[in-house]
Design a protein around this motif. Structure first.
Motif, PDB file in Angstrom:
ATOM      1  N   GLU A 167       0.820  -1.219   0.000  1.00 32.44           N
ATOM      2  CA  GLU A 167       0.000   0.000   0.000  1.00 32.44           C
ATOM      3  C   GLU A 167       0.853   1.269   0.000  1.00 32.44           C
ATOM      4  OE1 GLU A 167      -2.206  -3.411   1.204  1.00 32.44           O
ATOM      5  OE2 GLU A 167      -0.439  -2.534   2.189  1.00 32.44           O
ATOM      6  N   THR A 168       1.967   1.247   0.724  1.00 30.20           N
ATOM      7  CA  THR A 168       2.782   2.454   0.856  1.00 30.20           C
ATOM      8  C   THR A 168       3.860   2.566  -0.209  1.00 30.20           C
ATOM      9  OG1 THR A 168       4.366   1.389   2.343  1.00 30.20           O
ATOM     10  CG2 THR A 168       2.424   2.423   3.342  1.00 30.20           C
ATOM     11  N   GLY A 169       4.250   1.432  -0.791  1.00 33.64           N
ATOM     12  CA  GLY A 169       5.309   1.453  -1.784  1.00 33.64           C
ATOM     13  C   GLY A 169       6.698   1.580  -1.198  1.00 33.64           C
ATOM     14  N   ARG A 215      -4.249  -8.325  -3.592  1.00 39.00           N
ATOM     15  CA  ARG A 215      -5.499  -7.646  -3.955  1.00 39.00           C
ATOM     16  C   ARG A 215      -5.719  -6.495  -2.982  1.00 39.00           C
ATOM     17  NH1 ARG A 215      -9.599  -9.458  -7.168  1.00 39.00           N
ATOM     18  NH2 ARG A 215      -8.816 -11.609  -7.030  1.00 39.00           N
ATOM     19  N   ASP A 216      -5.845  -5.271  -3.520  1.00 39.88           N
ATOM     20  CA  ASP A 216      -6.027  -4.116  -2.630  1.00 39.88           C
ATOM     21  C   ASP A 216      -7.504  -3.942  -2.265  1.00 39.88           C
ATOM     22  OD1 ASP A 216      -7.340  -2.843  -4.744  1.00 39.88           O
ATOM     23  OD2 ASP A 216      -5.781  -1.339  -5.070  1.00 39.88           O
ATOM     24  N   GLY A 217      -7.792  -2.905  -1.496  1.00 37.06           N
ATOM     25  CA  GLY A 217      -9.146  -2.697  -1.002  1.00 37.06           C
ATOM     26  C   GLY A 217     -10.176  -2.447  -2.069  1.00 37.06           C
ATOM     27  N   SER A 218      -9.748  -2.000  -3.243  1.00 30.89           N
ATOM     28  CA  SER A 218     -10.692  -1.752  -4.340  1.00 30.89           C
ATOM     29  C   SER A 218     -10.789  -2.929  -5.297  1.00 30.89           C
ATOM     30  CB  SER A 218     -10.274  -0.495  -5.116  1.00 30.89           C
ATOM     31  OG  SER A 218      -9.006  -0.673  -5.720  1.00 30.89           O
ATOM     32  N   GLY A 256      18.138  -7.525  -7.443  1.00 34.40           N
ATOM     33  CA  GLY A 256      18.506  -6.121  -7.300  1.00 34.40           C
ATOM     34  C   GLY A 256      17.390  -5.207  -6.862  1.00 34.40           C
ATOM     35  N   GLY A 257      16.149  -5.624  -7.006  1.00 31.85           N
ATOM     36  CA  GLY A 257      15.038  -4.762  -6.631  1.00 31.85           C
ATOM     37  C   GLY A 257      13.712  -5.439  -6.900  1.00 31.85           C
ATOM     38  N   LEU A 258      12.653  -4.769  -6.451  1.00 30.70           N
ATOM     39  CA  LEU A 258      11.307  -5.324  -6.549  1.00 30.70           C
ATOM     40  C   LEU A 258      10.337  -4.213  -6.915  1.00 30.70           C
ATOM     41  CD1 LEU A 258      10.194  -8.219  -5.976  1.00 30.70           C
ATOM     42  CD2 LEU A 258       9.496  -7.388  -3.735  1.00 30.70           C
ATOM     43  N   GLY A 259       9.366  -4.542  -7.754  1.00 28.85           N
ATOM     44  CA  GLY A 259       8.320  -3.606  -8.118  1.00 28.85           C
ATOM     45  C   GLY A 259       6.954  -4.247  -7.979  1.00 28.85           C
ATOM     46  N   LEU A 260       5.922  -3.435  -8.109  1.00 24.75           N
ATOM     47  CA  LEU A 260       4.543  -3.913  -8.077  1.00 24.75           C
ATOM     48  C   LEU A 260       3.879  -3.553  -9.397  1.00 24.75           C
ATOM     49  CD1 LEU A 260       3.547  -2.839  -4.461  1.00 24.75           C
ATOM     50  CD2 LEU A 260       3.788  -5.184  -5.273  1.00 24.75           C
ATOM     51  N   ALA A 261       3.435  -4.577 -10.135  1.00 22.81           N
ATOM     52  CA  ALA A 261       2.795  -4.371 -11.431  1.00 22.81           C
ATOM     53  C   ALA A 261       1.313  -4.733 -11.320  1.00 22.81           C
ATOM     54  CB  ALA A 261       3.461  -5.222 -12.505  1.00 22.81           C
ATOM     55  N   GLU A 262       0.451  -3.817 -11.732  1.00 22.76           N
ATOM     56  CA  GLU A 262      -0.980  -4.085 -11.677  1.00 22.76           C
ATOM     57  C   GLU A 262      -1.406  -4.932 -12.868  1.00 22.76           C
ATOM     58  OE1 GLU A 262      -5.350  -1.842 -11.470  1.00 22.76           O
ATOM     59  OE2 GLU A 262      -3.502  -0.655 -11.621  1.00 22.76           O
TER      60      GLU A 262
END
Length: 495
Positions: A232-234, A414-417, A433-439
């Motif tokens: 949620e916060t990123g 799954r977010d609140g919406s 090396g890193g992580l992202g969030l893809a919708e």
């Protein structure tokens, strides 16, 4: 869907590379009518390139079947019927009135540009070009071992094969579309200069580092919190506790799971001395304190990414087992300590398969090594009516070839919406090396579409900046990161 295209493949008459022959073999295996033609004007790679690469392969004990190895020739194969498509693997074949696909290697038409790019320490882009002007496909290959030119070149040429095979399939199915502006070419640099000034020092630094430090040593972070978390916060934020290890093993790929009111954490348990991992469970007591890990699943091959979930009245585990060449579903017979193999879901080197129920079907998102190269850049999707299958490949496989967003890094969120997000590994800085969030924007039998990943910021009290897994079950949130750990005297080479 099976298509039988008549394809002319144009290769250099003298000293072609093995990747070109592998591509021809792949096209034939897919059922195409392939003719092989020679381009007499195509210049072979300079001898110095092959000498330096051969010396490095000897030093690293790399087998002689590398994709960059030069061949004496690739035998011509006569045309059986008029071609519907040409593949120009030389970059400068004479134009004819037949649709022609070529590759651009980091903006250049010759595959030698890949060797220069990798020697310089850059991450190349590949583009498939139709009739010399329209970009119809792109790949951003992962390079796993960036200290070496030989291994990096292997990773990139492997994805050149993957990209062209997928473009031929898309051409046959009339799916090719323009992707817009091409990648700009870099200034020309000689390979020998790039290798001596950039590649050799890089290889030396890495060899010195590995003498003193573990090649990779992961640590797991966990915290219990109500309300918003990383998704949620990123950002990672604060409150992380580290799952301790003794330095001879590490824990990674954490998957939390609640069962009968108690929290458990399933992890990859990697022992440096033997060079492979089993799956262990970490129980938590009522106060949220972690207990000692214990092994619950072990195979002759490496296991990791232990996705655990409840479904159909049972508890299941779907660990990554690409070293065994099969994706196997396990069922708990005495949770959490005893598991039995229930079904083989997929054959092949499938990594980090991540389950999703969506639109009345079950889906698996994973990466596929595709025979050669990295395990971290080629996204494939499968669907099935029930958990045990049969699992059917998506019509668009491979969905993408991209080191920045192909490999899953945890279960769907799954977010609140109701929106769905997949943690994805970003290999720009190297593996982990890193992580992202893809919708996930669209998913059905004909479409798979994600947003560009939103990078997870690592500010907070977590001490390791390179992360590659994010998961949560109830209040228990978990991550992992690479730690710098010195080798102990007498430690094994397997580290």
């Amino acid at each position: 869907m099976v298509h039988n295209l008549a394809i002319d493949v144009i290769v250099p008459r003298e000293k072609p590379r093995r990747w070109q022959r592998v591509l021809i073999e792949r096209l034939i295996a897919e059922g195409h009518d392939v003719a092989v033609l020679h381009d007499k004007t195509a210049k072979p790679w300079p001898a110095a390139v092959h000498i330096l690469l051969s010396l490095e392969r000897t030093l690293l004990r790399k087998p002689g079947k590398a994709l960059s190895v030069r061949l004496n020739t690739i035998a011509q194969m006569p045309r059986q019927r008029l071609p519907a498509l040409r593949l120009d693997l030389t970059g400068d074949a004479v134009s004819v009135d037949v649709p022609t696909l070529t590759l651009r290697f980091d903006g250049a038409v010759l595959d030698l540009a890949v060797a220069v790019c990798v020697a310089m320490g850059r991450l190349p882009a590949l583009e498939a070009v139709l009739d010399g002007k329209t970009i119809v496909g792109r790949a951003f290959p992962m390079i796993d071992r960036r200290e070496t030119t030989v291994f990096g070149l292997e990773d990139v040429l492997a994805r050149a094969v993957t990209l062209l095979v997928s473009m031929v399939r898309a051409f046959a199915e009339r799916r090719l579309v323009s992707l817009g502006t091409p990648v700009p070419a870099h200034a020309a640099v000689g390979f020998t200069r790039a290798y001596v000034l950039r590649s050799l020092p890089r290889l030396g630094r890495e060899a010195w580092r590995r003498l003193r430090f573990r090649h990779a040593h992961w640590r797991i972070g966990y915290r219990c919190r109500d309300g918003e978390g990383v998704a949620e916060t990123g950002q990672l934020g604060t409150g992380w506790q580290i799952l301790p290890d003794d330095g001879n093993c590490f824990y990674a790929d954490p998957f939390p799971f609640h069962w009968q009111g108690r929290a458990y954490l399933f992890v990859e348990d990697y022992v440096h001395a033997i060079g492979k991992a089993a799956i262990s469970v970490v129980p938590f007591d009522d106060t949220g304190k972690s207990q000692a890990p214990r092994v619950v699943l072990e195979e002759p091959h490496h296991l990791s990414y232990p996705q655990v979930f409840a479904r159909d009245g049972a508890v299941w585990m779907l660990p990554e087992a690409s070293a065994g060449g099969r994706l196997v579903l396990y069922r708990a017979v005495d949770f959490p300590d005893r598991w039995t193999a229930e079904a083989v879901l997929l054959e092949g080197e499938i990594s980090d398969a991540t389950l999703l129920e969506h639109g009345g079907k079950l889906w698996l998102f994973a990466t596929h090594r595709d025979g050669h190269g990295s395990t971290s850049d080629t996204l494939v999707v499968f669907s099935a009516p029930v958990l045990t299958g049969p699992w059917k490949p998506h019509a668009l496989n491979p969905i993408l070839i991209d080191r920045r967003r192909a490999r899953p890094g945890g279960a769907f969120i799954r977010d609140g919406s109701g929106r769905l997000f997949l943690p994805v590994q970003d290999g720009t800085l190297g593996y982990g090396g890193g992580l992202g969030l893809a919708e996930l924007l669209a998913l059905d039998d004909t479409t798979v579409r994600f947003s560009e990943p939103r990078t997870i910021r690592t500010d907070g009290d977590w001490p390791y900046q390179r992360i590659h897994t994010l998961n949560r079950s109830g209040p228990l949130e978990v991550i992992d990161g690479i730690a710098v750990v010195r080798k102990r005297p007498g430690s094994s080479r397997a580290s």
